[in-house]
Design a protein around this motif. Sequence first.
Motif, mmCIF file in Angstrom:
data_model
loop_
_atom_site.group_PDB
_atom_site.id
_atom_site.type_symbol
_atom_site.label_atom_id
_atom_site.label_comp_id
_atom_site.label_asym_id
_atom_site.label_seq_id
_atom_site.Cartn_x
_atom_site.Cartn_y
_atom_site.Cartn_z
ATOM 1 N N ARG A 1 -15.825 -1.584 16.208
ATOM 2 C CA ARG A 1 -15.452 -2.290 14.978
ATOM 3 C C ARG A 1 -16.030 -1.560 13.770
ATOM 4 O O ARG A 1 -17.250 -1.515 13.589
ATOM 5 C CB ARG A 1 -15.957 -3.731 15.015
ATOM 6 N N GLN A 2 -15.164 -0.988 12.969
ATOM 7 C CA GLN A 2 -15.639 -0.251 11.793
ATOM 8 C C GLN A 2 -16.166 -1.221 10.742
ATOM 9 O O GLN A 2 -15.561 -2.282 10.502
ATOM 10 C CB GLN A 2 -14.512 0.594 11.215
ATOM 11 N N PRO A 3 -17.278 -0.872 10.078
ATOM 12 C CA PRO A 3 -17.852 -1.772 9.075
ATOM 13 C C PRO A 3 -17.007 -1.887 7.813
ATOM 14 O O PRO A 3 -17.213 -2.797 7.014
ATOM 15 C CB PRO A 3 -19.212 -1.132 8.769
ATOM 16 N N LEU A 4 -16.103 -0.964 7.619
ATOM 17 C CA LEU A 4 -15.160 -1.028 6.517
ATOM 18 C C LEU A 4 -13.814 -0.527 7.012
ATOM 19 O O LEU A 4 -13.725 0.136 8.039
ATOM 20 C CB LEU A 4 -15.641 -0.225 5.310
ATOM 21 N N LYS A 5 -12.767 -0.867 6.304
ATOM 22 C CA LYS A 5 -11.424 -0.479 6.738
ATOM 23 C C LYS A 5 -11.215 0.999 6.422
ATOM 24 O O LYS A 5 -11.065 1.382 5.264
ATOM 25 C CB LYS A 5 -10.379 -1.348 6.042
ATOM 26 N N GLN A 6 -11.212 1.820 7.474
ATOM 27 C CA GLN A 6 -11.053 3.257 7.297
ATOM 28 C C GLN A 6 -9.853 3.770 8.085
ATOM 29 O O GLN A 6 -8.861 4.212 7.512
ATOM 30 C CB GLN A 6 -12.326 4.007 7.713
ATOM 31 N N ALA A 7 -9.912 3.700 9.411
ATOM 32 C CA ALA A 7 -8.770 4.135 10.211
ATOM 33 C C ALA A 7 -7.538 3.290 9.895
ATOM 34 O O ALA A 7 -6.410 3.785 9.914
ATOM 35 C CB ALA A 7 -9.104 4.051 11.698
ATOM 36 N N PHE A 8 -7.750 2.009 9.609
ATOM 37 C CA PHE A 8 -6.653 1.105 9.287
ATOM 38 C C PHE A 8 -6.467 0.941 7.779
ATOM 39 O O PHE A 8 -5.813 0.000 7.330
ATOM 40 C CB PHE A 8 -6.890 -0.268 9.923
ATOM 41 N N ARG A 9 -7.021 1.845 7.006
ATOM 42 C CA ARG A 9 -6.952 1.709 5.556
ATOM 43 C C ARG A 9 -5.523 1.919 5.054
ATOM 44 O O ARG A 9 -4.805 2.800 5.521
ATOM 45 C CB ARG A 9 -7.882 2.718 4.883
ATOM 46 N N GLU A 10 -5.138 1.111 4.073
ATOM 47 C CA GLU A 10 -3.799 1.203 3.527
ATOM 48 C C GLU A 10 -3.663 2.454 2.648
ATOM 49 O O GLU A 10 -4.613 2.851 1.971
ATOM 50 C CB GLU A 10 -3.463 -0.033 2.676
ATOM 51 N N VAL A 11 -2.480 3.041 2.646
ATOM 52 C CA VAL A 11 -2.179 4.191 1.800
ATOM 53 C C VAL A 11 -1.017 3.804 0.882
ATOM 54 O O VAL A 11 0.009 3.303 1.338
ATOM 55 C CB VAL A 11 -1.803 5.427 2.636
ATOM 56 N N TYR A 12 -1.195 4.049 -0.416
ATOM 57 C CA TYR A 12 -0.186 3.708 -1.415
ATOM 58 C C TYR A 12 0.339 4.999 -2.040
ATOM 59 O O TYR A 12 -0.389 5.710 -2.736
ATOM 60 C CB TYR A 12 -0.785 2.802 -2.498
ATOM 61 N N LEU A 13 1.602 5.284 -1.776
ATOM 62 C CA LEU A 13 2.263 6.458 -2.330
ATOM 63 C C LEU A 13 3.177 6.028 -3.474
ATOM 64 O O LEU A 13 3.624 4.873 -3.532
ATOM 65 C CB LEU A 13 3.070 7.172 -1.250
ATOM 66 N N LEU A 14 3.463 6.936 -4.379
ATOM 67 C CA LEU A 14 4.360 6.630 -5.482
ATOM 68 C C LEU A 14 5.734 6.237 -4.954
ATOM 69 O O LEU A 14 6.289 6.881 -4.061
ATOM 70 C CB LEU A 14 4.496 7.840 -6.401
ATOM 71 N N THR A 15 6.262 5.147 -5.489
ATOM 72 C CA THR A 15 7.592 4.695 -5.112
ATOM 73 C C THR A 15 8.631 5.266 -6.074
ATOM 74 O O THR A 15 8.299 5.797 -7.144
ATOM 75 C CB THR A 15 7.675 3.166 -5.148
ATOM 76 N N GLU A 16 9.895 5.134 -5.695
ATOM 77 C CA GLU A 16 10.971 5.603 -6.566
ATOM 78 C C GLU A 16 10.949 4.863 -7.897
ATOM 79 O O GLU A 16 11.187 5.462 -8.961
ATOM 80 C CB GLU A 16 12.314 5.398 -5.873
ATOM 81 N N ALA A 17 10.637 3.563 -7.852
ATOM 82 C CA ALA A 17 10.569 2.777 -9.090
ATOM 83 C C ALA A 17 9.467 3.298 -10.005
ATOM 84 O O ALA A 17 9.632 3.355 -11.233
ATOM 85 C CB ALA A 17 10.339 1.309 -8.754
ATOM 86 N N GLU A 18 8.336 3.688 -9.425
ATOM 87 C CA GLU A 18 7.217 4.198 -10.236
ATOM 88 C C GLU A 18 7.517 5.580 -10.798
ATOM 89 O O GLU A 18 7.042 5.935 -11.881
ATOM 90 C CB GLU A 18 5.939 4.205 -9.397
ATOM 91 N N LEU A 19 8.297 6.358 -10.077
ATOM 92 C CA LEU A 19 8.715 7.655 -10.615
ATOM 93 C C LEU A 19 9.638 7.465 -11.811
ATOM 94 O O LEU A 19 9.666 8.294 -12.730
ATOM 95 C CB LEU A 19 9.408 8.476 -9.524
ATOM 96 N N LYS A 20 10.378 6.360 -11.824
ATOM 97 C CA LYS A 20 11.274 6.080 -12.945
ATOM 98 C C LYS A 20 10.516 5.530 -14.147
ATOM 99 O O LYS A 20 10.772 5.921 -15.284
ATOM 100 C CB LYS A 20 12.359 5.092 -12.507
ATOM 101 N N THR A 21 9.586 4.598 -13.895
ATOM 102 C CA THR A 21 8.805 4.052 -15.025
ATOM 103 C C THR A 21 7.794 5.058 -15.548
ATOM 104 O O THR A 21 7.364 4.977 -16.689
ATOM 105 C CB THR A 21 8.080 2.765 -14.612
ATOM 106 N N ARG A 22 7.380 5.992 -14.708
ATOM 107 C CA ARG A 22 6.545 7.157 -15.044
ATOM 108 C C ARG A 22 5.129 6.798 -15.489
ATOM 109 O O ARG A 22 4.164 7.232 -14.894
ATOM 110 C CB ARG A 22 7.200 8.017 -16.130
ATOM 111 N N MET A 23 4.993 6.017 -16.544
ATOM 112 C CA MET A 23 3.689 5.811 -17.172
ATOM 113 C C MET A 23 2.964 4.553 -16.682
ATOM 114 O O MET A 23 1.828 4.323 -17.063
ATOM 115 C CB MET A 23 3.831 5.729 -18.700
#
Length: 428
Positions: A153-175
């Motif tokens: 049991r890891q003391p913090l979420k590491q192997a199961f840590r979420e990854v957030y990549l840029l979405t198409e919507a964020e590429l459009k809003t840009r800023m």
Amino acid sequence: MITIVGVGKIDIQWQKTGGTPLKSEPAAVKKDFTAELKALKSTVADIAKNTTAQRNRLDRSLILNRRWTWSQFKTYYAEHGLMSFLTRQLIWIAEKDGQSVDMVYQNGTWTDQQGAEIDGLDTNTTIRLWHPVGQSVENVLAWRDFFTSKEIRQPLKQAFREVYLLTEAELKTRMYSNRMAAHILKQHQFNTLAKGRGWRYSLLGAYDKGYESEKAVIDLPAYDLKAEFWVSEVYADGAWNDTGIYLYVSTDQVRFTRPNNNDPLSLIDIPPLVFSEIMRDVDLFVGVASVGNDPNWRDEGLAQYRTYWESYSFGDLGELAKTRKQAVERLLPRLKIARVATVRDKFLVVRGKLRTYKIHLGSGNILMEPNDQYLCIVPDRSSDKATTNVFLPFEGDTMLSIILSKAFLLADDDKITDPSITWQIGKP
């Protein structure tokens, strides 16, 4: 004997001279060593606080991508009496002469995933925490299988840590990103979460200018950046407390700026690890503080936001909930409810004796088949007791414990005696 059994959890074991364990401290110790016993308990409390504080510090260091020399790592982390409990359950990357290798502590030494000892760890080696950003899908899944299969049991979420990549919507809003916009949060809970993750935020009150938005801000000096999460008050009858503080806020944009310049930066220029960790923080704020997690909101919340509650409570899963779903899929075959439970789309479906229940993997709220009747179960503070003996691959996800607790309860719905539940499920 004092043993660290988990983050913030310390076990004191008393023994007779021959080694026979005792249930509690001997009466003689209470009588003749009062001061020493008090000092011992104070030390134990300090250890519990420090494991939590150091775990949080390690978690926050992931965004900094810090590096240590092998000597520093051994002294302050790997061989430190308190820190070793945390560090030996984490994945590290050893780098030397342009080469790198993932390593974990197994069988008294540092090894790769297959158990082969890591050679050449010396003064020319640097160590840093492993982060899933930039890792192959195969590598991430292999590490998840590693910790699950070995029940580490890891003391913090590491192997199961979420990854957030840029979405198409964020590429459009840009800023800016609108990914976490249009949610309704309990403001005081949001404030506590934000400050716990190192963000600055001031509670919005009825004395503020109602037409202006506020924001939570975190400084990232290592990158010469600042992140902002914009919110605004929810104005409605009775939606503030006796001191004039609004009870709820609605969420808006996430932006990145320079420390001395408020002009938003293009999201594509933000380092992927930084973007991922900031969006993970914001997803955490929404995932925990959203009124959609409150099973009572359907009947007691603000009427004009009832639609939001419905859409969040049983809507699409965010990244936190998707990771939770993956964890449940790995854990389920090991649980005693495996024969009556399955993961289906965004729900953990449990077949009880009386009804079949769909537990949403994001909010933890429940629908009953066949007509999707809502089932209100309010977890108490001891809701994790049902899962005390269940292996979880990481600490810190209270909702995961709540969902599993509800699953265990509903699998034996014919044994439920709580009248607030029995009338809803139609138990005679």
